[in-house]
Design a protein around this motif. Structure first.
Motif, mmCIF file in Angstrom:
data_model
loop_
_atom_site.group_PDB
_atom_site.id
_atom_site.type_symbol
_atom_site.label_atom_id
_atom_site.label_comp_id
_atom_site.label_asym_id
_atom_site.label_seq_id
_atom_site.Cartn_x
_atom_site.Cartn_y
_atom_site.Cartn_z
ATOM 1 N N LYS A 89 0.820 -1.213 0.000
ATOM 2 C CA LYS A 89 0.000 0.000 0.000
ATOM 3 C C LYS A 89 0.856 1.266 0.000
ATOM 4 N N VAL A 90 1.821 1.305 -0.911
ATOM 5 C CA VAL A 90 2.763 2.426 -0.947
ATOM 6 C C VAL A 90 2.044 3.746 -1.204
ATOM 7 N N LYS A 91 1.138 3.767 -2.165
ATOM 8 C CA LYS A 91 0.479 5.043 -2.488
ATOM 9 C C LYS A 91 -0.437 5.488 -1.357
ATOM 10 N N TYR A 92 -1.160 4.561 -0.755
ATOM 11 C CA TYR A 92 -2.046 4.911 0.360
ATOM 12 C C TYR A 92 -1.260 5.463 1.542
ATOM 13 N N LEU A 93 -0.141 4.823 1.862
ATOM 14 C CA LEU A 93 0.624 5.215 3.050
ATOM 15 C C LEU A 93 1.444 6.476 2.830
ATOM 16 N N PHE A 94 2.049 6.621 1.625
ATOM 17 C CA PHE A 94 3.015 7.700 1.412
ATOM 18 C C PHE A 94 2.561 8.742 0.395
ATOM 19 N N GLY A 95 1.507 8.443 -0.354
ATOM 20 C CA GLY A 95 0.936 9.439 -1.233
ATOM 21 C C GLY A 95 1.748 9.697 -2.487
ATOM 22 N N GLY A 96 1.373 10.764 -3.201
ATOM 23 C CA GLY A 96 2.047 11.176 -4.422
ATOM 24 C C GLY A 96 1.899 12.676 -4.605
ATOM 25 N N LEU A 97 2.841 13.294 -5.307
ATOM 26 C CA LEU A 97 2.878 14.743 -5.481
ATOM 27 C C LEU A 97 2.371 15.126 -6.868
ATOM 28 N N GLU A 98 1.784 16.319 -6.957
ATOM 29 C CA GLU A 98 1.327 16.856 -8.236
ATOM 30 C C GLU A 98 2.415 17.753 -8.830
ATOM 31 N N LEU A 99 2.752 17.509 -10.077
ATOM 32 C CA LEU A 99 3.773 18.295 -10.770
ATOM 33 C C LEU A 99 3.114 19.476 -11.474
#
Length: 807
Positions: free
Chosen positions: A288-298
């Motif tokens: 669950k990498v995206k759930y736990l650590f998220g992602g940034l908008e460029l």
């Protein structure tokens, strides 16, 4: 899982392409001042060891499943990474790399190294600490072939001491204004978004910062087109490499993930270079990498001059002893102002501090956490990065506008690793408190049995890479009592995972597997308490021993005296009744006892500094397959006759109340009495006489007698010190009242820790309640030590399962 390896770099003599960032590339000059990439300024790794042919060294030297085993490391290093140049094994065999205590274990099979070509290297994930154990495992029925070979070429560790001061790098001015991320985000919680999405990244020859982009499996960093798929495969991404406090101490909740595919990479000779890759798809999805650590908008435009910035990064920091580390920091200020954009001239120029290995870090807006650029390098006057405008132009062929959307990571993570190598493995996760409700984060609920819940977890065969579902039993355990995950029980507890072969009768794959179980825990008011992520290495997923190891696990047992006098003579404890193959013994104590181990025996002595009373000696036995078991033994340390303390004991009674109703349970506690020479003798008496059952224990519990009128009793406790013959007594006066017809006027006040039985009546919460008969009577007792409120009369949501309101 402990903190991950610091950055490694390969210097292997065979053909190995390295990151162009180690070259002497420069930026176009601005004001006649060149800007160098930061990795040119300090070495990344120290190479150790000589070439070892592991199978040749171990051939014929061992029996059992481990055809070869070796330990690498040296005191003082913080982490290490082995590099293999040859791996030729039968399809069923695999390699295990772990720390000596097996708190961090990684398994590698044909899917990991089966593609190796001549001249290529294979590097597993790094191991934290100063040593690592490498094992080549041949499962039962798999023979060692003449052509088999495993060659350990060398191993690497990060340098411990800094060769240059921090001011030699991209600090703007004379002062480093970066803060450890735990401090920065405590003041500005919104920056958790950028902090969680940024990670430490290493590959042979390259070291820096990477970040998660958007809502898909995209990782971006500052690499060039000479970065190859092969060198990327030998890298790693470390999420949550963040200290828990404002001190430079090793992070504990770090998730290590292998890269997968190199998706796109850019130019080789300017700052406008980049790479985007994906993570191992199985780990990305089920950890669950995206759930736990998220992602940034460029952002797709360049920021205006004076825009406030912050940069989460893994540049070098130093602890109080001057040793270098790469824990995450945040640069957000310069002097007493926000750090900011100072110039736009085709690149983004800013006065935020960075250091070695900050390269690749996202340059974020303080207001909205959009990515405005990617850090490259600089000098003492200004730092420089690739603009978001240019980066978006480079990536938008791979990333759509819909994929370039921010995801806010949840964070709040506890990690545990379990290594299952027996038919029914019982393993302990992270200890926590509070009444929590659990939902499945990774895996799916199948059922909630009385003492456990079953979860079907995706599990990957490390030989073939194929994914199956494996069923595990998960429970929350309080003082040895298991509960399923649907029960909202309170108190200090552990999460426990058990594998039972009969739950998996149709599993076709018998090889070693890896799985992830993820759980989200919420408080009673619905707030996120924590996320729990458990990695499982399962070497026997089938209904037979298809993995590698014996089903017979070791068992620890201690025999010996219950008491030892202070002095040089001491006592002898023995582990000779322990069972297991080729056991190794480790003896420990939780106090100042002196232990002199002699294999399966230990001499225990107590000096004058050791307090009298109970002390614990622990034994850990480890068998030839690395499996362990523990046992404990309690020793009463007493004073020798010539040094007996002459002080008399002091008797104390607690837990009593002023009045009771006939038939009610009375519980009196004398365990708080003071002692000066070890254990006390207890004796209880009452006037008038009462049937109190066993009267020579520290705690008594009995039923109030049937009376026709209010009757006063005096209960006396006498404690005696057998060492000096002195005693002391105290008493407690209580009233027993007759029970009236409806019991309401004589119902006593409800108390915790009283063992209420069927038809006991209490007054509480503005009413009178009667304890239900069996099988519910045991539910009427509320224990203080676990704060279980479910059956407190008139309170909580389940009290009516144990109580009837009569008034």
């Amino acid at each position: 899982m402990r903190h991950p390896a610091d950055i490694t770099r390969s210097a292997f003599k065979l053909k190995l392409l390295v990151c162009i960032l180690l070259s002497a590339a420069v930026l176009p000059q601005v004001n006649a001042r060149p800007v160098l990439p930061e990795q040119t300024k300090e070495g990344d790794a120290v190479q150790h060891g000589a070439r070892q042919s592991l199978l040749q060294a171990g051939r014929g030297a061992r029996s059992g499943p481990y055809a070869a085993e070796t330990t690498i490391g040296t005191p003082g290093v913080t982490s290490l990474t082995p590099y293999f140049s040859t791996i030729k094994l039968p399809p069923q065999a695999y390699i295990e790399v772990s720390d000596p205590a097996r708190e961090e274990v990684y398994l590698y099979g044909q899917k990991d190294f089966g593609h190796m070509a001549a001249g290529e290297l294979f590097a597993p994930l790094s191991i934290s600490g100063d040593s690592a154990r490498i094992r080549v495992v041949y499962p039962e029925g798999t023979a060692l072939r003449q052509q088999d070979a495993v060659v350990l070429e060398y191993w690497e560790s990060p340098p411990v001491a800094a060769k240059k001061s921090l001011s030699s790098f991209s600090l703007v001015g004379d002062k480093d204004d970066r803060e450890l991320s735990a401090c920065a985000t405590a003041k500005k919680p919104a920056w958790h978004h950028g902090s969680l999405a940024s990670a430490q990244f290493t590959a042979p020859g390259c070291a820096g910062t990477a970040w998660s982009l958007g809502n898909e499996n995209f990782i971006v960093t500052n690499f060039s087109k000479s970065q190859t798929q092969q060198s990327l495969a030998n890298g790693e991404v470390n999420f949550n490499y963040i200290t828990s406090t404002c001190q430079a101490v090793p992070p504990k909740q770090v998730l290590k993930i292998k890269p997968s595919k190199l998706l796109i990479t850019g130019g080789a000779d300017t700052v406008n270079r980049y790479s985007m890759f994906s993570l191992d798809d199985f780990d990305y999805q089920h950890a669950k990498v995206k759930y736990l650590f998220g992602g940034l908008e460029l952002a797709n435009n360049r920021p205006a001059v004076d825009t406030p910035l912050y940069i989460p990064q893994h540049g070098r920091v130093e602890d109080s002893e001057g040793r270098r580390h790469y824990y995450q920091t945040i640069a957000s200020s310069k002097g007493n102002e926000n750090c900011k954009v100072v110039r736009n001239d085709g690149f983004i120029r800013y006065n935020c501090d960075t250091s070695i290995r900050s390269i690749g870090a996202p340059i974020l807006s303080q207001d909205g956490s959009q990515v405005f650029g990617m850090h490259y390098g600089g000098d003492s006057s200004v730092n420089t990065g690739m603009t978001s405008e240019n980066l978006w132009k480079a990536l938008n062929g791979q990333v759509s506008a819909q994929q370039n959307q921010a995801v806010v990571g949840q964070g709040q993570l506890e990690l545990a690793q379990l290594n299952i190598s027996q038919q029914q493995a019982f393993a302990t996760g992270q200890r926590f408190s509070d009444t929590l409700s659990f939902t499945a984060l990774s895996g799916r609920w199948l059922a909630h049995e009385k003492t456990y819940s079953t979860i079907a977890a995706a599990s990957q065969d490390i030989q073939t890479g194929k994914t199956y579902e494996i069923v595990y039993r998960v429970s929350q355990n309080i003082n040895g009592q298991p509960y399923n995950l649907q029960q909202a029980v309170a108190g200090s507890k552990t999460l426990n995972v058990e594998y039972v072969a009969s739950d998996n009768p149709n599993l076709s794959s018998k090889g070693p597997h890896k799985s992830w179980i993820g759980l989200t825990a919420n408080t009673a008011d619905g707030q996120l308490a924590n996320n729990y992520l458990i990695k499982i290495n399962n070497t026997i997923p089938g209904d037979s021993n298809g993995g590698s190891e014996s089903l017979t696990s070791p068992k620890a047992s201690i025999s010996g005296p219950a008491e030892v006098e202070r002095g040089p003579q001491g006592g002898l404890l023995s582990a000779e009744k322990s069972t297991g193959d080729k056991l190794a013994y480790s003896w420990q104590s939780n106090s100042k006892l002196m232990l002199k181990p002699r294999g399966d025996k230990v001499i225990v002595t107590a000096g004058m500094e050791v307090p009298l009373g109970a002390h614990q000696v622990d034994l850990t036995v480890t068998d030839s397959q690395g499996r362990s078991a523990t046992a404990s033994h309690t020793l009463q340390i007493k004073a020798p006759p010539s040094t007996t303390n002459p002080t008399a004991p002091v008797a104390r009674i607690s837990g009593g109340q002023a009045s009771y109703v006939d038939g009610q349970t009375i519980r009196l506690d004398g365990s708080g009495s003071s002692q000066y020479n070890g254990s006390l003798n207890y004796q209880w008496a009452a006037s008038p006489a009462l049937n109190m059952g066993q009267t020579n224990s520290s705690i008594i519990s009995f039923t109030a007698p049937s009376v026709q009128k209010d009757t006063r009793y005096q209960v006396t406790l006498t404690v005696k010190d057998p060492a000096n013959g002195k005693d002391h007594r105290t008493s407690h006066t209580l009233m027993v009242k007759p029970k009236e017809s409806d019991g309401s006027s004589t119902a006593s006040a409800f108390q915790r820790d009283v063992a209420y039985k069927a038809k006991d009546r209490v007054s509480h919460a503005g009413g009178v309640f009667e304890c239900k008969p069996a099988p519910y009577a045991g539910w009427c007792t509320v224990r203080t030590d676990i704060q279980m409120r479910h059956y407190e009369p008139g309170k909580g949501i389940n009290w009516s399962q144990a109580w009837i309101k009569v008034k």
